[in-house]
Write a protein that holds these residues in place. Structure first.
Motif, PDB file in Angstrom:
ATOM      1  N   ALA A  10       0.826  -1.205   0.000  1.00 34.04           N
ATOM      2  CA  ALA A  10       0.000   0.000   0.000  1.00 34.04           C
ATOM      3  C   ALA A  10       0.861   1.258   0.000  1.00 34.04           C
ATOM      4  N   ILE A  11       1.921   1.250   0.786  1.00 36.52           N
ATOM      5  CA  ILE A  11       2.819   2.407   0.840  1.00 36.52           C
ATOM      6  C   ILE A  11       3.476   2.613  -0.520  1.00 36.52           C
ATOM      7  N   LYS A  12       3.926   1.531  -1.145  1.00 39.70           N
ATOM      8  CA  LYS A  12       4.540   1.636  -2.474  1.00 39.70           C
ATOM      9  C   LYS A  12       3.552   2.200  -3.492  1.00 39.70           C
ATOM     10  N   GLY A  13       2.318   1.724  -3.429  1.00 37.22           N
ATOM     11  CA  GLY A  13       1.309   2.206  -4.374  1.00 37.22           C
ATOM     12  C   GLY A  13       1.018   3.682  -4.191  1.00 37.22           C
ATOM     13  N   ILE A  14       0.868   4.128  -2.950  1.00 39.87           N
ATOM     14  CA  ILE A  14       0.605   5.543  -2.677  1.00 39.87           C
ATOM     15  C   ILE A  14       1.799   6.393  -3.091  1.00 39.87           C
ATOM     16  N   VAL A  48       9.553   9.768  -2.450  1.00 35.62           N
ATOM     17  CA  VAL A  48      10.859   9.117  -2.536  1.00 35.62           C
ATOM     18  C   VAL A  48      11.293   8.553  -1.185  1.00 35.62           C
ATOM     19  N   PRO A  49      11.176   9.324  -0.073  1.00 36.45           N
ATOM     20  CA  PRO A  49      11.507   8.732   1.223  1.00 36.45           C
ATOM     21  C   PRO A  49      10.742   7.443   1.521  1.00 36.45           C
ATOM     22  N   LEU A  50       9.464   7.388   1.155  1.00 41.03           N
ATOM     23  CA  LEU A  50       8.680   6.183   1.418  1.00 41.03           C
ATOM     24  C   LEU A  50       9.224   4.983   0.654  1.00 41.03           C
ATOM     25  N   PHE A  51       9.645   5.190  -0.582  1.00 44.90           N
ATOM     26  CA  PHE A  51      10.198   4.083  -1.362  1.00 44.90           C
ATOM     27  C   PHE A  51      11.459   3.521  -0.708  1.00 44.90           C
ATOM     28  N   PHE A  52      12.323   4.390  -0.224  1.00 47.07           N
ATOM     29  CA  PHE A  52      13.557   3.905   0.391  1.00 47.07           C
ATOM     30  C   PHE A  52      13.295   3.308   1.772  1.00 47.07           C
ATOM     31  N   LEU A  53      12.307   3.819   2.489  1.00 42.91           N
ATOM     32  CA  LEU A  53      11.910   3.189   3.749  1.00 42.91           C
ATOM     33  C   LEU A  53      11.430   1.761   3.505  1.00 42.91           C
ATOM     34  N   VAL A  54      10.618   1.569   2.462  1.00 47.49           N
ATOM     35  CA  VAL A  54      10.104   0.239   2.140  1.00 47.49           C
ATOM     36  C   VAL A  54      11.245  -0.689   1.721  1.00 47.49           C
ATOM     37  N   ASN A  55      12.172  -0.196   0.916  1.00 48.90           N
ATOM     38  CA  ASN A  55      13.302  -1.028   0.505  1.00 48.90           C
ATOM     39  C   ASN A  55      14.127  -1.470   1.702  1.00 48.90           C
ATOM     40  N   GLY A  56      14.360  -0.561   2.633  1.00 46.59           N
ATOM     41  CA  GLY A  56      15.083  -0.931   3.845  1.00 46.59           C
ATOM     42  C   GLY A  56      14.329  -1.955   4.667  1.00 46.59           C
ATOM     43  N   ALA A  57      12.997  -1.796   4.752  1.00 43.51           N
ATOM     44  CA  ALA A  57      12.177  -2.735   5.512  1.00 43.51           C
ATOM     45  C   ALA A  57      12.182  -4.122   4.887  1.00 43.51           C
ATOM     46  N   LEU A  58      12.255  -4.183   3.577  1.00 40.12           N
ATOM     47  CA  LEU A  58      12.205  -5.473   2.882  1.00 40.12           C
ATOM     48  C   LEU A  58      13.549  -6.197   2.874  1.00 40.12           C
ATOM     49  N   LEU A  59      14.642  -5.459   3.002  1.00 35.40           N
ATOM     50  CA  LEU A  59      15.961  -6.067   2.848  1.00 35.40           C
ATOM     51  C   LEU A  59      16.728  -6.253   4.164  1.00 35.40           C
ATOM     52  N   SER A 284       8.289   8.877   8.119  1.00 37.57           N
ATOM     53  CA  SER A 284       8.426   7.789   9.090  1.00 37.57           C
ATOM     54  C   SER A 284       7.105   7.516   9.799  1.00 37.57           C
ATOM     55  N   ALA A 285       6.371   8.591  10.153  1.00 36.90           N
ATOM     56  CA  ALA A 285       5.079   8.420  10.816  1.00 36.90           C
ATOM     57  C   ALA A 285       4.080   7.749   9.882  1.00 36.90           C
TER      58      ALA A 285
END
Length: 379
Positions: A10-14, A48-59, A284-285
């Protein structure tokens, strides 16, 4: 096969929708530069911050996959394939200018493609750079003593978020006192080795750390906690608090944009927006607010997962769609938008962005099912 975290989809889509909205505002003839249009584009500062947050969460919290650099090489080859496709599209379809073979090679190596709108590939360049140092970051993340990881994070935080936020405050003080003060921080870049996009590593590390507070699981077997605020009770007791924090950060960012508009002529965008403290806290929030959501209604869940799986394809296709749509706007078909008020035209543009977003998603879904062709949509 790892279980998908639907909240991350959902975060990636938004985030992807906000990317399309931001780029749309630059390449459309009918976009309000007033308060309504700006209110929409200021939302995009977290994309852009959300995309990198998600990448960090996945890896980072998961077990490191073997043959990591083989995967990095595959990513590089896929991105190069997309750069060739993009170059052909812009030269032969957009056709506004000619580019030399040297320009083309420069583009493949990370530069611009003349004056064509191909700058969006910077994101993949930054992501590949993170993948290249990922084993080192992963080792620091997995260590019992995370001191070195926090030191690196603190250095990046200080030279990006803190420095640029302080620079903004000095600009405000300078306006009130009549003295130019922001340039005092200009020399600090001499002490910073991570480059212009070093902040992306900060978000990547932060995503891995936040993931630990939101989820339980080991390696590839990830189990979403049934308790929303597990391990976050000391920091965030309720979802409402996170929503309030995200909203306050948005309002603060909007005020920053209006200040930059009045003093520097910034239109629609927030200058150095990804670096600012409200963006870091707000992204982050929002990540913590949405990542644990389950989406129990099956059709909605399937839609969220489908969009999440195709964000890479949407990203690579969206500038093609915007270029074609801008040509359509040169006809009389959409001339009615020129007569609409700022609020009304903003609503109309959001609808058009939704349509283009959906078109790119559908094309990605179809093409990724085709043998060989589908491989360039597989990231």
């Amino acid at each position: 096969m790892s279980k998908r975290i639907v909240g991350l989809d959902a975060i990636k889509g938004i985030a992807m929708f906000l990317v399309v909205l931001l780029h749309y505002s630059f390449y459309t003839r009918y976009y309000s530069s007033g308060l309504a249009g700006t209110a929409a584009t200021v939302l995009c500062v977290v994309c852009v911050p959300l995309f990198f947050l998600v990448n960090g969460a996945l890896l980072l919290p998961r077990e490191r996959k073997p043959h990591h650099y083989r995967g990095v090489l595959q990513t590089i080859l896929i991105v190069l394939a997309w750069k060739v496709i993009a170059a052909c599209f812009f030269v032969f379809v957009d056709g506004g200018q000619q580019v030399s073979f040297k320009d083309f090679l420069l583009f493949l190596l990370g530069g611009q493609l003349g004056n064509y709108p191909a700058g969006y590939f910077w994101f993949m360049n930054a992501l590949i750079s993170i993948y290249l140092v990922y084993p080192l970051v992963k080792q620091a993340f997995d260590a019992k003593d995370r001191g070195p990881l926090f030191v690196v994070g603190a250095v990046i935080f200080g030279f990006t978020v803190c420095k640029d936020t302080l620079k903004l405050l000095l600009q405000a003080c300078g306006m009130m006192t009549g003295h130019e003060l922001a340039s005092l921080l200009g020399g600090l870049s001499e002490f910073y080795i991570f480059g212009n996009y070093g902040y992306t590593l900060l978000y990547f590390i932060s995503g891995g750390l936040l993931y630990e507070y939101l989820f339980q699981g080991d390696g590839e077997s990830v189990r979403i906690s049934t308790k929303w605020d597990v391990r976050l009770s000391e920091l965030f007791s309720r979802r409402g608090l996170l929503a309030a924090v995200a909203l306050c950060c948005y309002v603060t960012t909007f005020c920053i944009q209006r200040f930059q508009n009045a003093t520097q002529g910034a239109n629609l965008i927030v200058l150095d927006g990804y670096w600012l403290l409200p963006t870091y806290i707000g992204a982050s929030a929002f990540f913590c607010l949405l990542a644990p959501v389950h989406f129990g209604i099956a059709p909605i869940r399937r839609l969220v997962v489908t969009v999440g799986k195709n964000t890479f394809g949407i990203y690579m296709l969206h500038m093609f769609a915007l270029t074609l749509f801008s040509k359509l706007q040169q006809t009389d078909m959409l001339a009615y938008m020129d007569k609409m008020s700022g609020f009304a035209v903003t609503i109309a543009n959001v609808c058009w962005v939704t349509f283009l977003f959906a078109c790119c998603c559908c094309v990605s879904i179809i093409l990724r099912r085709i043998p060989i062709v589908g491989r360039i949509f597989s990231l």
